[in-house]
Design a protein around this motif. Structure first.
Motif, short mmCIF file in Angstrom:
data_model
loop_
_atom_site.label_atom_id
_atom_site.label_comp_id
_atom_site.label_asym_id
_atom_site.label_seq_id
_atom_site.Cartn_x
_atom_site.Cartn_y
_atom_site.Cartn_z
N MET A 1 0.34 -1.28 -0.37
CA MET A 1 -0.11 -0.15 0.29
C MET A 1 0.37 1.73 0.05
O MET A 1 1.55 1.36 0.83
CB MET A 1 -1.08 -0.28 1.21
N VAL A 2 0.30 2.37 -0.54
CA VAL A 2 1.57 3.73 -0.84
C VAL A 2 0.89 4.33 0.28
O VAL A 2 -0.29 4.34 0.86
CB VAL A 2 1.28 4.03 -2.20
N GLN A 3 1.96 5.07 0.89
CA GLN A 3 1.68 5.94 2.02
C GLN A 3 2.22 7.15 1.72
O GLN A 3 3.18 7.26 0.40
CB GLN A 3 2.42 5.52 3.01
N GLN A 14 18.50 15.03 -1.56
CA GLN A 14 19.23 14.35 -3.20
C GLN A 14 17.60 13.64 -3.92
O GLN A 14 17.94 14.17 -5.46
CB GLN A 14 20.36 13.19 -3.00
N CYS A 15 17.09 13.00 -3.27
CA CYS A 15 15.96 12.37 -3.98
C CYS A 15 15.26 13.35 -4.59
O CYS A 15 15.09 12.98 -6.06
CB CYS A 15 14.99 11.55 -2.96
N ILE A 16 14.78 14.22 -4.17
CA ILE A 16 13.57 15.09 -5.43
C ILE A 16 14.83 15.94 -5.61
O ILE A 16 13.84 16.01 -7.93
CB ILE A 16 13.24 16.22 -4.18
N ILE A 17 15.46 16.00 -5.96
CA ILE A 17 16.65 16.88 -6.16
C ILE A 17 16.34 15.34 -8.27
O ILE A 17 16.76 15.66 -9.68
CB ILE A 17 18.13 16.81 -6.30
N ASP A 18 17.31 14.45 -8.06
CA ASP A 18 17.01 13.73 -9.22
C ASP A 18 16.03 12.92 -9.74
O ASP A 18 15.77 12.55 -10.70
CB ASP A 18 17.50 12.30 -8.50
N PHE A 19 15.19 13.16 -8.89
CA PHE A 19 13.55 12.89 -9.25
C PHE A 19 13.00 13.97 -10.24
O PHE A 19 12.34 13.92 -11.93
CB PHE A 19 12.10 12.82 -8.23
N ASP A 60 6.10 0.12 1.47
CA ASP A 60 6.89 -0.72 2.67
C ASP A 60 8.19 0.56 3.05
O ASP A 60 9.32 -0.07 2.72
CB ASP A 60 7.60 -1.84 1.97
N GLY A 61 8.75 1.22 3.55
CA GLY A 61 9.73 2.30 3.91
C GLY A 61 10.50 2.85 1.72
O GLY A 61 10.92 3.83 2.95
N GLY A 62 10.16 2.08 1.02
CA GLY A 62 10.73 2.55 0.24
C GLY A 62 10.12 3.83 -0.71
O GLY A 62 9.32 3.66 -0.75
N VAL A 63 11.35 5.06 -1.27
CA VAL A 63 10.37 5.84 -2.19
C VAL A 63 10.18 5.68 -3.54
O VAL A 63 11.35 5.28 -3.87
CB VAL A 63 11.31 7.14 -1.82
N ILE A 88 9.17 6.33 -9.88
CA ILE A 88 10.48 5.47 -9.84
C ILE A 88 10.25 5.07 -11.16
O ILE A 88 9.13 4.36 -11.42
CB ILE A 88 11.01 5.50 -9.39
N PRO A 89 11.20 4.94 -12.18
CA PRO A 89 10.61 3.79 -13.69
C PRO A 89 10.60 2.27 -13.22
O PRO A 89 9.73 2.11 -14.15
CB PRO A 89 12.61 3.86 -14.65
#
Length: 158
Positions: A1-3, A14-19, A60-63, A88-89
């Motif tokens: 389930m998406v949270q 860094q994640c939002i820059i990469d996205f 499950d805790g992973g973006v 993510i792809p």
């Protein structure tokens, strides 16, 4: 389930820059118009204004993705606006987009809005197909034809 959780600039920098860079590549074929520092400043401001609109999507805790949602004026009326709809792809085409879409619909409903808009690159056929399947309609070209503006109804969850 998406949270969903509010973007934390310390944790997600860094994640939002990469996205965002990836969204530029998918949309325009390059990142030449992307300024990371300006983007981070923009997100910082928007997170304060819309903490439930600038969110990371997790399983499950992973973006797995990111949404950027706000309220704007368009032709004299208030509308919802999706600044970024990103998966993510490895999660594209697996039904996760429905969860992001439905989260956005709920965000706009809470603000008593009837419609929302987004912009998509003309050549991003996969995204355009998803948005059309979700009931969105093309309004026309925007930003001198670089993108297409689409609108959706807040009553259409998928």
């Amino acid at each position: 389930m998406v949270q969903f959780r509010t973007i934390d600039l310390k944790k997600d920098r860094q994640c939002i820059i990469d996205f965002r860079k990836d969204s530029f590549m998918v949309s325009f074929g390059n990142t030449s118009g992307f300024d990371a520092n300006a983007y981070l400043f923009y997100v910082l401001e928007k997170v304060e204004q819309y903490p439930d609109g600038f969110v990371m999507a997790q399983v499950d805790g992973g973006v797995i993705g990111q949404l950027e949602l706000s309220v704007k004026k368009y032709k004299g009326r208030k509308i919802g606006y999706i600044h970024l709809f990103y998966l993510i792809p490895s999660e594209r085409g697996k039904g996760m987009g429905k969860a992001l879409h439905n989260y956005a619909i709920d965000f706009f409903k809470k603000r008593n809005l009837e419609e929302f808009h987004l912009r998509v690159a003309p050549d991003n056929h996969r995204a355009r197909q998803f948005y059309e399947k979700a009931g969105m309609k093309t309004i026309g070209p925007d930003l001198d034809g670089k993108v297409i503006r689409m609108k959706g109804s807040v009553t259409k969850s998928i």
